[in-house]
Scaffold this active site. Structure first.
Site, PDB file in Angstrom:
ATOM      1  N   GLU A 270      39.514  57.399  56.028  1.00  0.00           N
ATOM      2  CA  GLU A 270      39.604  57.818  54.620  1.00  0.00           C
ATOM      3  C   GLU A 270      39.799  59.328  54.520  1.00  0.00           C
ATOM      4  OE1 GLU A 270      36.867  57.451  50.545  1.00  0.00           O
ATOM      5  OE2 GLU A 270      35.972  57.154  52.520  1.00  0.00           O
ATOM      6  N   LYS A 331      42.922  53.308  45.653  1.00  0.00           N
ATOM      7  CA  LYS A 331      41.582  52.711  45.611  1.00  0.00           C
ATOM      8  C   LYS A 331      41.215  52.262  44.198  1.00  0.00           C
ATOM      9  CE  LYS A 331      36.818  53.554  47.102  1.00  0.00           C
ATOM     10  NZ  LYS A 331      35.841  54.556  47.581  1.00  0.00           N
ATOM     11  N   CYS A 383      36.525  52.445  51.946  1.00  0.00           N
ATOM     12  CA  CYS A 383      35.093  52.719  51.862  1.00  0.00           C
ATOM     13  C   CYS A 383      34.333  51.657  51.076  1.00  0.00           C
ATOM     14  CB  CYS A 383      34.889  54.113  51.251  1.00  0.00           C
ATOM     15  SG  CYS A 383      33.179  54.699  51.290  1.00  0.00           S
TER      16      CYS A 383
END
Length: 508
Positions: A270, A331, A383
């Site tokens: 990430e 995301k 994540c």
């Protein structure tokens, strides 16, 4: 026993400790039978209490669970948000105290609406159904906090065979039911029939789960595995967004990758490139050329800025690709305060924690496609996204391989990274697919379709993860039906509990 089950501080203190057993049942401790003890205690503890008293007893239980299980919140606020210890402590206590209210409401609802007569054998089933309902609610309410689910203890436990059938929540239901049956047997210990009912139900549940343990729900799509390398650069968080350290970081990732050689999948974690994608064009072009020359699919985390459907320029936590891979991903599940600040007009500037780097991201659009890596589809999770069961299942059902990238530096040396890893293992088990997990400082792993780790590198070290994955095809029952069978079953048990509770009052 009778004294500590009555209203009062002794019972509350025991509930605080029993809530902490949930944390010990999960990673990194993995003493999963303690989850049964915790549930059995709560079942017993609210048996003779009024709804108001049950609310208090449930709150102490929840406070103990989240105080022990999410203590890493303090690390994020103090170590990386630079809040003084007293303020970080107060904010952490407020956080876990608020989460404890969910167990409090659960205990109140059980006592007020669903608790039948103590001798009713339907009671443990209704209790387990209510437990799972509140786990699911916690994963949705205020964007959700799907942490400390009982079912995560079963990644390698005896009920793991249930996971591909009904996901983590079916495993949670099984554990909650077993714990409630133990509590029921203790309450009815003078009735031989009640003890036999409990033992037979426990045995049937366990045998059913074990019978499913070795079932193969998915199959390899190809006999040729894909080689994988994932770069763990271990960049310190205080340097990650420092402009003076930018070139050093980019050079480090490139050098580690070139030294590792080519692979079918080359993965960086990430925001490995802490620079907007449009500004990093030349650097990404170099990596694209290298990946094409090595017939590799290059995948990296990177911030992306682009205009949304309203023409507004927004910033996203994203993934971009090169070489044999195609597609970007933005995301969708953002971390409160870490990636966006609720009520930011009020909170921005109050303390440094509310002005963290990366805390002004926008939510990516729904219905995004998997990443194309050569001829295979890769489901990307950034994540926090990997902790949402239903969200993860939607992308997994369209994919051959799972990928999660993360920067767990925010957790420090706490329980957080290992809990996060266990949730990633659960997603692989639910989907019956291989998963690659690439993080900045660990834990970087390769996980097989049974949720077991096949390759792993140490935390807090610069290292390269190397291994192989097999693209998989076919859908597990969970990917096909999601949680709908469990929702219908739980609704039936709750209805029976509600009906018997109502009948109990009418008889009185």
């Amino acid at each position: 026993m009778q004294r500590i089950l009555q209203p009062g501080w002794s019972g509350h203190f025991i509930s605080l400790l029993m809530g902490g057993l949930i944390t010990l049942s999960l990673a990194p401790f993995n003493f999963w039978p303690l989850a049964l003890v915790a549930v059995a205690w709560l079942y017993l503890a609210v048996n003779e209490l009024s709804p108001k008293q049950s609310f208090a007893r449930g709150w102490w239980f929840g406070f103990g669970a989240f105080l022990s299980g999410t203590s890493w919140v303090y690390v994020s606020i103090h170590n990386f948000g630079n809040a003084p210890p007293w303020l970080a402590g107060l904010l952490t206590l407020g956080f876990v105290g608020g989460l404890g209210l969910l167990h409090a409401v659960q205990a109140w609802a059980w006592s007020r609406w669903f608790k039948p007569a103590p001798s009713s054998f339907s009671a443990p089933f209704a209790f387990a159904a209510l437990w799972v309902a509140f786990e699911a609610f916690r994963g949705w309410f205020l964007t959700g906090f799907p942490w400390l689910y009982l079912g995560y203890s079963q990644v390698e436990g005896p009920f793991s065979g249930l996971v591909p059938v009904g996901g983590v929540w079916l495993a949670s239901f099984a554990l909650a039911l077993c714990g409630a049956l133990l509590g029921y047997a203790l309450l009815q210990r003078h009735r031989a029939s009640a003890i036999w009912q409990s033992l037979v139900s426990l045995g049937a549940l366990l045998l059913g789960a074990l019978a499913l343990h070795n079932n193969l729900w998915t199959q390899p799509k190809s006999n040729k595995p894909l080689s994988v390398i994932a770069i763990q650069a271990n960049v310190e968080q205080n340097l990650k967004w420092d402009p003076a350290a930018l070139n050093q970081q980019l050079q480090l990732y490139r050098q580690m990758t070139l030294a590792a050689g080519g692979a079918d999948l080359v993965i960086w974690p990430e925001t490995a490139v802490p620079y907007m994608k449009d500004l990093a064009f030349n650097y990404l072009a170099l990596m694209d050329d290298w990946a094409r020359a090595n017939h590799s699919s290059f995948i990296t985390g990177i911030p992306i800025r682009q205009h949304n459907e309203h023409g507004e320029l927004r910033y996203y936590n994203g993934i971009t690709t090169g070489g044999q891979a195609q597609g970007d991903y933005l995301k969708q599940k953002l971390v409160p305060f870490g990636e966006y600040v609720p009520l930011q007009e009020t909170l921005r500037g109050l303390i440094e924690f509310f002005d963290l780097p990366m805390s002004d991201f926008a939510k990516g659009p729904t219905q995004q496609s998997p990443i194309q890596a050569g001829e295979y589809q890769v489901a990307p999770y950034i994540c926090y996204e990997v902790v949402y069961p239903e969200f993860a299942a939607e992308l997994a059902a369209q994919s051959d391989v799972l990928l999660t990238i993360s920067n767990d530096t925010w957790f420090g040396r706490s329980l957080g990274p290992l809990q996060h890893l266990q949730m990633a293992q659960m997603r692989a088990l639910e989907a019956g697919r291989w998963m690659v997990r690439a993080t900045n400082n660990g834990v970087s792993v390769i996980i097989d379709p049974k949720g077991k780790i096949t390759e792993r590198i140490p935390q807090f070290e610069q290292a390269v993860l190397s291994g192989e994955v097999l693209p998989m095809q076919g859908l597990t029952p969970y990917l096909q039906w999601r949680s709908w069978p469990l929702i219908m079953l739980s609704s039936l048990f709750l209805f029976l509990g509600f009906w018997k509770r109502r009948s109990l009052f009418e008889d009185q």
